[in-house]
Design an enzyme around this catalytic site. Structure first.
Site, mmCIF file in Angstrom:
data_model
loop_
_atom_site.group_PDB
_atom_site.id
_atom_site.type_symbol
_atom_site.label_atom_id
_atom_site.label_comp_id
_atom_site.label_asym_id
_atom_site.label_seq_id
_atom_site.Cartn_x
_atom_site.Cartn_y
_atom_site.Cartn_z
ATOM 1 C CE LYS A 1 176.440 105.888 134.032
ATOM 2 N NZ LYS A 1 176.716 107.289 133.721
ATOM 3 C CD GLN B 1 182.825 104.962 129.795
ATOM 4 O OE1 GLN B 1 182.380 103.907 129.412
ATOM 5 N NE2 GLN B 1 183.988 105.055 130.377
ATOM 6 C CG ASP C 1 169.210 118.791 143.714
ATOM 7 O OD1 ASP C 1 169.075 117.936 142.819
ATOM 8 O OD2 ASP C 1 170.277 118.962 144.332
ATOM 9 C CG ASP D 1 180.006 112.646 134.638
ATOM 10 O OD1 ASP D 1 180.657 111.812 135.257
ATOM 11 O OD2 ASP D 1 180.436 113.256 133.637
ATOM 12 N NE ARG E 1 191.169 90.856 114.606
ATOM 13 C CZ ARG E 1 191.128 90.582 113.302
ATOM 14 N NH1 ARG E 1 190.729 89.430 112.881
ATOM 15 N NH2 ARG E 1 191.445 91.495 112.425
ATOM 16 N N GLY F 1 183.991 105.672 137.214
ATOM 17 C CA GLY F 1 183.758 106.538 138.360
ATOM 18 C C GLY F 1 182.330 106.692 138.831
ATOM 19 C CG HIS F 2 179.071 104.003 138.481
ATOM 20 N ND1 HIS F 2 178.721 102.734 138.147
ATOM 21 C CD2 HIS F 2 178.826 104.754 137.399
ATOM 22 C CE1 HIS F 2 178.290 102.712 136.911
ATOM 23 N NE2 HIS F 2 178.348 103.927 136.432
HETATM 24 P P1 GDP Z 1 177.550 108.451 137.244
HETATM 25 O O1 GDP Z 1 178.845 108.648 136.547
HETATM 26 O O2 GDP Z 1 176.379 108.603 136.350
HETATM 27 O O3 GDP Z 1 177.503 107.194 138.053
HETATM 28 O O4 GDP Z 1 177.425 109.640 138.249
HETATM 29 P P2 GDP Z 1 177.630 109.581 139.804
HETATM 30 O O5 GDP Z 1 176.748 108.561 140.409
HETATM 31 O O6 GDP Z 1 179.072 109.525 140.086
HETATM 32 O O7 GDP Z 1 177.005 110.996 140.188
HETATM 33 C C1 GDP Z 1 177.683 112.155 140.062
HETATM 34 C C2 GDP Z 1 177.456 112.982 141.303
HETATM 35 O O8 GDP Z 1 176.130 113.529 141.318
HETATM 36 C C3 GDP Z 1 177.606 112.210 142.607
HETATM 37 O O9 GDP Z 1 178.356 112.993 143.494
HETATM 38 C C4 GDP Z 1 176.177 112.080 143.108
HETATM 39 O O10 GDP Z 1 176.100 112.012 144.507
HETATM 40 C C5 GDP Z 1 175.552 113.356 142.596
HETATM 41 N N1 GDP Z 1 174.099 113.283 142.419
HETATM 42 C C6 GDP Z 1 173.378 112.237 141.923
HETATM 43 N N2 GDP Z 1 172.068 112.559 141.876
HETATM 44 C C7 GDP Z 1 171.961 113.830 142.348
HETATM 45 C C8 GDP Z 1 170.871 114.729 142.530
HETATM 46 O O11 GDP Z 1 169.717 114.439 142.235
HETATM 47 N N3 GDP Z 1 171.177 115.971 143.016
HETATM 48 C C9 GDP Z 1 172.444 116.360 143.346
HETATM 49 N N4 GDP Z 1 172.651 117.579 143.802
HETATM 50 N N5 GDP Z 1 173.485 115.528 143.187
HETATM 51 C C10 GDP Z 1 173.246 114.292 142.696
#
Ligand code: GDP
Length: 423
Positions: free
Chosen positions: A14, A223, A332, A11, A143, A38-39
């Site tokens: 990525k 992951q 942020d 999470d 296997r 879940g990306h």
């Molecule tokens: P992954 O499992 O690593 O692919 O994570 P995700 O891409 O699903 O990201 C998890 C959540 O964090 C998503 O809703 C993104 O939009 C959010 N997200 C990613 N980068 C940032 C960031 O820099 N700031 C904030 N506030 N949210 C972010």
């Protein structure tokens, strides 16, 4: 081939970074896990969650490879394709997917095994998603499983029936509740029909030919490093390899062909479920950061545990993966804090250690903190590195120095455009 992996417990964001760079590639290949990843990416300003499909699925020029090390549940793949296809009317998304012949199938009794083991007092509770992925990998190692190419064999129906009817009896004996065997078997066979219509190939050959012809390939990890079955915080890990080297094994591409290795980390840490987490924050501050960062499981909605940035664990992850470029996300979320604690070392059995595999118990590990000045800025108005506050620039330099790796991008919000190129 470039590789992208998460450096913490998942999470990290990525999906957002892949979304940003994916257009540059000709092929994007998933190399581990199943429909439990879940990306999140954006398509026409709409947030879309990808579970097993690679992140280039919305680009007509990209071939999306489901690699050999991935495990495929036909119904989950079908549901995901149907859902994404409903967003696109002018193209057949199935034509953009290539599936490895040798990828393993998740059979319909496997999820019930995962469920039984998670819920039975006789087994260790890991906190898996209970969708059969762990059981598929264990059947593969024993296997005893079937692979995508087996769907075309005349013995497929008999082999599947034999495996699932045996498991069904075992699970019934253990008291596990399930639909009827006929229903499980019938649905599985029906869902395999869609999978059979996809382009199924020796993906290792296609990938190597593409690389030979100077095509650009991105291997996309699901992951993250600290969940790797060997190098993660065992036993609270996933059931596949998540580190960069696994991309080569799964996709059948030589390590000599790897170029950039992107590692994604948050400005703090999160993890779901059990397991060692020495920088964990307990109490109202964690609750506050959890809400601000929307740190709830993307599939299960479970609240994630929150901790401060763990430099020794990140050093370990960078070492394991050979990261060439860092991506830092969610700075942020720390906005408005006077000071930001960062764990720079551990005291382990009275010895100071600047690199930690987190394989020992929390009791023996005492984090040593450095408190860096915080920042408070309207991130939405920042579009390049020169506008960053001094405190954040100092925070980034500190991390780069500690980790001896450049931060290529800083993500400042959830949207695709909220990304600052730093190098
Ligand atoms: P992954 O499992 O690593 O692919 O994570 P995700 O891409 O699903 O990201 C998890 C959540 O964090 C998503 O809703 C993104 O939009 C959010 N997200 C990613 N980068 C940032 C960031 O820099 N700031 C904030 N506030 N949210 C972010």
């Amino acid at each position: 081939m470039d590789i992208l992996i998460g450096l913490q417990w998942g999470d990290e964001g990525k999906g957002k970074f892949i979304d940003l760079i994916s257009q540059e590639y000709d092929m994007i290949a998933r190399f581990n896990g199943g429909a439990n990843a879940g990306h999140s990416i954006y398509h026409n300003n709409q947030r879309v969650t990808l579970k097993i499909l690679p992140s280039g699925i919305f680009y007509p020029h990209i071939k999306n490879i489901i690699g050999t090390g991935v495990v495929i549940e036909p119904s989950a793949l079908k549901a995901e394709i149907d859902q994404l296809q409903s967003l696109i009317s002018d193209a057949d998304l199935r034509k953009r997917i290539i599936v490895s012949k040798k990828a393993h199938l998740v059979l319909p009794t496997y999820g019930y095994w995962d469920m039984y083991q998670e819920e039975s007092a006789l087994y260790r509770t890991i906190g898996t998603t209970k969708n059969g992925i762990a059981h598929t990998y264990s059947s593969k190692i024993l296997r005893q499983n079937v692979r995508v190419e087996d769907m075309f064999s005349k013995d497929f129906n008999t082999d599947v029936f034999q495996i699932i009817s045996r498991q069904y009896r075992e699970l019934q004996y253990l008291g596990q509740k399930m639909p009827s065997l006929d229903e499980l078997y019938g649905n599985f066979m029906r869902d395999c029909e869609l999978l059979k219509q996809l382009h199924i190939a020796d993906t290792e050959v296609l990938l190597n030919e593409a690389l030979k012809n100077n095509k650009k390939v991105l291997a996309e990890g699901a992951q993250a490093t600290m969940l790797d079955i060997d190098h993660g915080t065992y036993p609270y890990v996933t059931s596949s390899h998540t580190i960069a080297a696994a991309a080569c094994v799964s996709l059948g591409v030589s390590p000599r062909l790897v170029d950039k290795i992107y590692g994604v980390t948050k400005a703090y840490c999160t993890r779901v479920g059990h397991g060692i987490f020495p920088t964990e924050i307990i109490g109202s501050l964690a609750d506050d950061l959890r809400v601000r960062g929307a740190e709830f499981g993307s599939n299960t909605k479970r609240p994630r545990r929150i901790g401060w940035l763990d430099i020794p664990a990140l050093k370990y992850a960078i070492m394991l993966n050979g990261v060439t470029h860092l991506i830092l996300t969610k700075a942020d979320i720390l906005n408005g804090m006077a000071q930001i604690p960062v764990c720079t070392h551990y005291e382990i059995n009275k010895q100071r250690s600047s690199l930690a595999s987190l394989s020992s118990t929390t009791d023996e590990m005492k984090p040593i903190w450095k408190y860096l000045p915080g920042w408070d800025v309207p991130f939405a108005q920042i579009s390049d590195a020169t506008q960053l506050p001094n405190e954040l620039t100092a925070f980034l330099s500190f991390i780069e120095q500690e980790l001896d790796t450049p931060i290529k991008y800083l993500s400042t919000g959830p949207k695709r455009e909220e990304m600052i190129n730093l190098v």
